[in-house]
Scaffold this active site. Structure first.
Site, PDB file in Angstrom:
ATOM      1  N   ASP A   1       0.847  -1.191   0.000  1.00 11.07           N
ATOM      2  CA  ASP A   1       0.000   0.000   0.000  1.00 11.07           C
ATOM      3  C   ASP A   1       0.887   1.247   0.000  1.00 11.07           C
ATOM      4  O   ASP A   1       1.908   1.303   0.694  1.00 11.07           O
ATOM      5  CB  ASP A   1      -0.918   0.005   1.232  1.00 11.07           C
ATOM      6  CG  ASP A   1      -2.066   0.985   1.099  1.00 11.07           C
ATOM      7  OD1 ASP A   1      -3.217   0.533   0.955  1.00 11.07           O
ATOM      8  OD2 ASP A   1      -1.816   2.216   1.132  1.00 11.07           O
ATOM      9  N   ILE A   2       0.512   2.253  -0.779  1.00 10.57           N
ATOM     10  CA  ILE A   2       1.318   3.471  -0.910  1.00 10.57           C
ATOM     11  C   ILE A   2       1.300   4.303   0.381  1.00 10.57           C
ATOM     12  O   ILE A   2       2.203   5.109   0.616  1.00 10.57           O
ATOM     13  CB  ILE A   2       0.807   4.298  -2.119  1.00 10.57           C
ATOM     14  CG1 ILE A   2       1.902   5.190  -2.670  1.00 10.57           C
ATOM     15  CG2 ILE A   2      -0.459   5.076  -1.791  1.00 10.57           C
ATOM     16  CD1 ILE A   2       1.589   5.800  -4.032  1.00 10.57           C
TER      17      ILE A   2
ATOM     18  N   GLY B   1     -15.265   3.207   4.119  1.00 17.61           N
ATOM     19  CA  GLY B   1     -13.879   3.605   3.855  1.00 17.61           C
ATOM     20  C   GLY B   1     -13.332   3.171   2.514  1.00 17.61           C
ATOM     21  O   GLY B   1     -12.142   3.366   2.252  1.00 17.61           O
TER      22      GLY B   1
ATOM     23  N   SER C   1     -12.192   3.587  -1.038  1.00 18.95           N
ATOM     24  CA  SER C   1     -11.852   4.749  -1.871  1.00 18.95           C
ATOM     25  C   SER C   1     -11.480   4.345  -3.287  1.00 18.95           C
ATOM     26  O   SER C   1     -11.555   5.149  -4.211  1.00 18.95           O
ATOM     27  CB  SER C   1     -10.710   5.552  -1.240  1.00 18.95           C
ATOM     28  OG  SER C   1      -9.561   4.740  -1.085  1.00 18.95           O
TER      29      SER C   1
ATOM     30  N   HIS D   1     -10.441  -5.136  -3.336  1.00 23.87           N
ATOM     31  CA  HIS D   1      -9.098  -5.471  -2.837  1.00 23.87           C
ATOM     32  C   HIS D   1      -9.193  -5.830  -1.367  1.00 23.87           C
ATOM     33  O   HIS D   1      -9.991  -5.277  -0.622  1.00 23.87           O
ATOM     34  CB  HIS D   1      -8.126  -4.304  -3.042  1.00 23.87           C
ATOM     35  CG  HIS D   1      -8.641  -3.009  -2.519  1.00 23.87           C
ATOM     36  ND1 HIS D   1      -9.542  -2.238  -3.213  1.00 23.87           N
ATOM     37  CD2 HIS D   1      -8.403  -2.360  -1.349  1.00 23.87           C
ATOM     38  CE1 HIS D   1      -9.837  -1.163  -2.504  1.00 23.87           C
ATOM     39  NE2 HIS D   1      -9.173  -1.211  -1.362  1.00 23.87           N
TER      40      HIS D   1
ATOM     41  N   HIS E   1      -7.155  -5.851   2.138  1.00 22.58           N
ATOM     42  CA  HIS E   1      -6.012  -5.313   2.871  1.00 22.58           C
ATOM     43  C   HIS E   1      -5.453  -6.408   3.779  1.00 22.58           C
ATOM     44  O   HIS E   1      -6.218  -7.074   4.483  1.00 22.58           O
ATOM     45  CB  HIS E   1      -6.426  -4.154   3.779  1.00 22.58           C
ATOM     46  CG  HIS E   1      -6.948  -2.946   3.077  1.00 22.58           C
ATOM     47  ND1 HIS E   1      -6.194  -1.802   2.900  1.00 22.58           N
ATOM     48  CD2 HIS E   1      -8.147  -2.685   2.509  1.00 22.58           C
ATOM     49  CE1 HIS E   1      -6.922  -0.893   2.280  1.00 22.58           C
ATOM     50  NE2 HIS E   1      -8.110  -1.397   2.023  1.00 22.58           N
TER      51      HIS E   1
END
Ligand code: 5GP
Ligand code: ZN
Length: 115
Positions: free
Chosen positions: A31-32, A94, A96, A101, A103
């Protein structure tokens, strides 16, 4: 493939990512904006906007995403200390990026219930 989708662009290698796993059904990358020492996104190659759009035929794919997350958690030594897999569905929860995907978060403690 959706041309306006960030994760489809990453899947097509039009955008860079720190990829940690690839197979015929999904990829996983860092994750960025990590929320934990380990924060990986497990992303199906198929463009599915969210869990609201899945069908019975996607059951194996959804299971596969969890299995890949468990495998990555094992590899990173998180199995004992614990880790969390999260799938946000809808803006209120949450989400976005509207390409489904999972997490994988680990390497720190987590509270319950999540905020
Ligand atoms: P969501 O909020 O939809 O559940 O999760 C989207 C995640 O994608 C966020 O944790 C966010 O930090 C991550 N993200 C957004 N843009 C990028 C990007 O360009 N590259 C990577 N690797 N992660 C991204
Ligand atoms: Zn997409």
């Amino acid at each position: 493939m959706s041309k306006d989708c960030l994760f489809c662009r990453i899947l097509n290698k039009e955008m860079e990512s720190k990829t940690v796993h690839e197979d015929e059904r999904c990829i996983a990358f860092e994750d960025i904006n990590p929320q934990a020492p380990t924060h990986i996104l497990v992303v199906p190659r198929q463009h599915i906007a969210s869990l609201n759009e899945v069908a019975a035929q996607d059951a194996a794919l959804l299971g596969h995403l969890q299995l890949v997350a468990a495998q990555l958690a094992q590899q990173r030594g998180l199995a004992e200390s614990g880790y969390r897999t999260v799938l946000n569905t809808g803006r209120g929860a949450g989400q976005s990026i509207f390409h489904l995907h999972l997490h994988l978060l680990g390497g720190r403690g987590f509270r319950w219930p999540p905020g």
